[in-house]
Structure formats: C-alpha cells, structure tokens
Design a protein around this motif. Structure first.
Motif, mmCIF file in Angstrom:
data_model
loop_
_atom_site.group_PDB
_atom_site.id
_atom_site.type_symbol
_atom_site.label_atom_id
_atom_site.label_comp_id
_atom_site.label_asym_id
_atom_site.label_seq_id
_atom_site.Cartn_x
_atom_site.Cartn_y
_atom_site.Cartn_z
ATOM 1 N N THR A 124 1.945 10.257 3.703
ATOM 2 C CA THR A 124 0.667 9.561 3.521
ATOM 3 C C THR A 124 0.073 9.885 2.155
ATOM 4 O O THR A 124 -0.425 8.996 1.450
ATOM 5 N N GLY A 125 0.103 11.159 1.777
ATOM 6 C CA GLY A 125 -0.427 11.562 0.481
ATOM 7 C C GLY A 125 0.363 10.983 -0.676
ATOM 8 O O GLY A 125 -0.204 10.545 -1.684
ATOM 9 N N LEU A 126 1.692 10.955 -0.521
ATOM 10 C CA LEU A 126 2.542 10.371 -1.567
ATOM 11 C C LEU A 126 2.254 8.885 -1.730
ATOM 12 O O LEU A 126 2.178 8.375 -2.859
ATOM 13 N N ILE A 127 2.074 8.195 -0.627
ATOM 14 C CA ILE A 127 1.751 6.761 -0.693
ATOM 15 C C ILE A 127 0.418 6.550 -1.404
ATOM 16 O O ILE A 127 0.278 5.654 -2.242
ATOM 17 N N GLN A 128 -0.574 7.385 -1.086
ATOM 18 C CA GLN A 128 -1.882 7.252 -1.733
ATOM 19 C C GLN A 128 -1.758 7.463 -3.236
ATOM 20 O O GLN A 128 -2.329 6.694 -4.032
ATOM 21 N N THR A 129 -1.011 8.483 -3.646
ATOM 22 C CA THR A 129 -0.823 8.742 -5.074
ATOM 23 C C THR A 129 -0.097 7.573 -5.740
ATOM 24 O O THR A 129 -0.443 7.162 -6.861
#
Length: 319
Positions: free
Chosen positions: A188-193
């Motif tokens: 999820t964090g990678l997608i947001q970045t």
C-alpha cells in the motif's frame, strides 16, 4: 495421522490437510463472506474440514488436531479470539466452538505468526533456532520465532513490526501514529509513493505501464518502470528499498535472528530487492563485526505458509 490447518482471512477461509512431512495433502477454500456471525464462520470451517477429509479418504478422527490462524489478538492460552476488527470478533471462544463442532483438539494463533511458523518449519526460514518473517502486503505484518517458539509478548500482541516509526511526523497510519514502517514499506505504501511520483512526472513511463490509469498502479509498477529505464521509477524503487532496509536493520538489531525472511508480492522481485537490501544491512547493522550474521531470504511458501504453520502449531503444545 495428519494435521489440519485453517487460515481464516477477511476474504477467504483456506483449509488444508497437512502430513507429517509438512506437505499439504489437499486444500480448498470458501469465501468468508463478511459480515457474518462467528457461529456461521465456525460452521463453514467445520463443513469444509469434514469435506476435505472425506475427499482425501481420511478419517477426521485420525487428525491429531486443528490449528487455526486468525487475524487479530488470539489468546493461545484460553483459545479465545479477544479482538479481530475486520471479522468483528470480540472475545470469541473459537477453540471451544470448533472442538464441539469437530471433536478434535483445537489450537489458535495470530495469522501472521502462523505464516511465520510455516516458513520456519517448512519454508525459507528453516535452518536455525530463531527467525523473523516479515510480510509486505496491505500492511507490514510478521512473526518472530525465538528458540523454536512463537514470540507473543505479554498480551499476545507482540510482533507488530509495521507499527514501528521510521519517519517521525511522516504519513498518517491507521494505528493513529505517523511515519510507521508500513506506511512506506507495505505494498500500500509503495503504491502511494508510486502514484505521488507519477502525478509529479507526467512523462514517466509508469503512466504507460499503468495504461494511463492511476487505479491500475500496483506494487510492480515502479519496478517495471525501473527495468524500462525510467528515472522517476528508479527513484521510487530506491526510496522504497531505503525505507524497507531501515526497518529490516531495526528488526535485526533487536532480534539478531538466524534468518530474516521477506514475504508478500514485493518479495517476488528476488535479487532485485535482496541484493540492495543486503548492502543496506551490511552498512547499518549494529552487529557488523560479529562472526555470525543474519541471513536474508525471500519467503518460499506463498499463501500456503498460513495453512502449514497453523497445522503445525500443535507441536508447540503437545511435545
């Protein structure tokens, strides 16, 4: 004789019959179909368990036990799921309910701990007395195995690795803190970045990879962009690996496990993440002068880790 492992998730209930070599004999799943009562879910678990035994030509009475991996706080001493927010379970005596339904001994464990134990006894985390398994999914989950036993903490909530802060004042986390490891290193964090970077660079090749649709961005998008030579994607991946590496160094400094194993979709990048992470770990670990060092590996069991781990947890209580 054999064991039964249940991986109770928010989307599916996966169950497998596991032999003494820690191999799955037969497995199947049914939708969890939330929201539903605990009794309805227990009935589905019992029904599918009986069906699997029948299809495998095995007697349910020959199963040593049933192990259940569940989200939330599982009190392994009382057999009660004290709290599982996505299941809406509060103080559910699941062991007693399943034992009544199936007539077999029941053991429970947190699902992340069960998956970690699966990798420890049958997967990539084998080979030592201690291991930590980190799963990079919607959040950053994991479990620690110390001297062959699952570490629970004083209240069965130990091992919340994703909720350690790596950036003070950083992204808001669902736990209420800011800058938690999982807000940067989960899928999820990678997608947001990735999305943030794409919005800032309309010429990035990641737009083509995602068919011009931000809703199609996933954990592979930036890695695919880096492979295509895109500078913005490369920066996203490099930043991601730095954040992931910081958390892994923290885990090593705390536990110094024989093996540190990474699971989840991102782990499928293999050497594309392992080699740079090893460089970060070598540079920043406190134990850099120790003769024995933690070995970093990618998980090998995939979705079967939870089933195998749940099936084998009875060994921790019957030895």
């Amino acid at each position: 004789m054999y064991q039964i492992g249940v991986d109770l998730g928010g989307t599916n209930i996966a169950i497998g019959l596991v032999d003494d070599e820690r191999k799955i004999i037969l497995k199947d799943s049914v939708p969890t179909a939330l929201p539903r009562s605990a009794q309805e879910i227990i009935e589905d678990i019992a029904t599918l368990t009986r069906s699997l035994a029948e299809r495998a030509g095995l007697s349910l009475s020959d199963a040593r036990w049933v192990g259940l991996g569940t989200p939330g706080t599982a009190n392994v001493q009382t057999g009660v799921i004290e709290y599982a927010n996505n299941l809406k379970f509060e103080n559910v005596p699941v062991c007693k309910m399943l034992e009544t339904a199936l007539g077999r001994p029941i053991y429970i464990e947190n699902d992340a701990n069960a998956a970690a134990y699966g990798e420890y006894v049958a997967g990539a985390a084998q080979g030592g007395t201690s291991a930590v398994v980190i799963t990079l999914g919607t959040g950053v989950g994991g479990g620690a195995i110390i001297d062959g036993n699952i570490y629970h903490g004083s209240n069965f909530a130990g091992g919340e690795f994703g909720h350690t802060v790596i950036r003070v004042g950083g992204r808001p986390c669902t736990c209420g803190r800011h800058g938690c490891w999982e807000t940067y290193s989960s899928a999820t964090g990678l997608i947001q970045t990735t999305v943030e970077a794409m919005k800032a660079d309309k010429s990035s090749k990641m737009w083509e990879i995602a068919d011009g649709d931000l809703s199609k961005v996933n954990g592979k998008t930036a890695f695919d962009g880096k492979r295509a030579g895109d500078a913005t994607a490369t920066r996203v991946v490099d930043e991601y690996l730095i954040d992931l590496g910081q958390g892994l160094v923290n885990v090593i400094n705390i536990f110094q496990p024989d093996v540190l194993c990474i699971g989840g979709g991102v782990s499928k990048e293999g050497d594309g993440i392992i080699k740079p992470l090893e460089e970060i770990i070598r540079a920043e670990r406190y134990s850099k002068f120790a003769k024995k060092q933690t070995v970093l590996r990618t998980a090998s069991l995939g979705n079967d880790a939870g089933i195998i781990g749940a099936a084998m947890i009875g060994n921790l209580y019957t030895a």
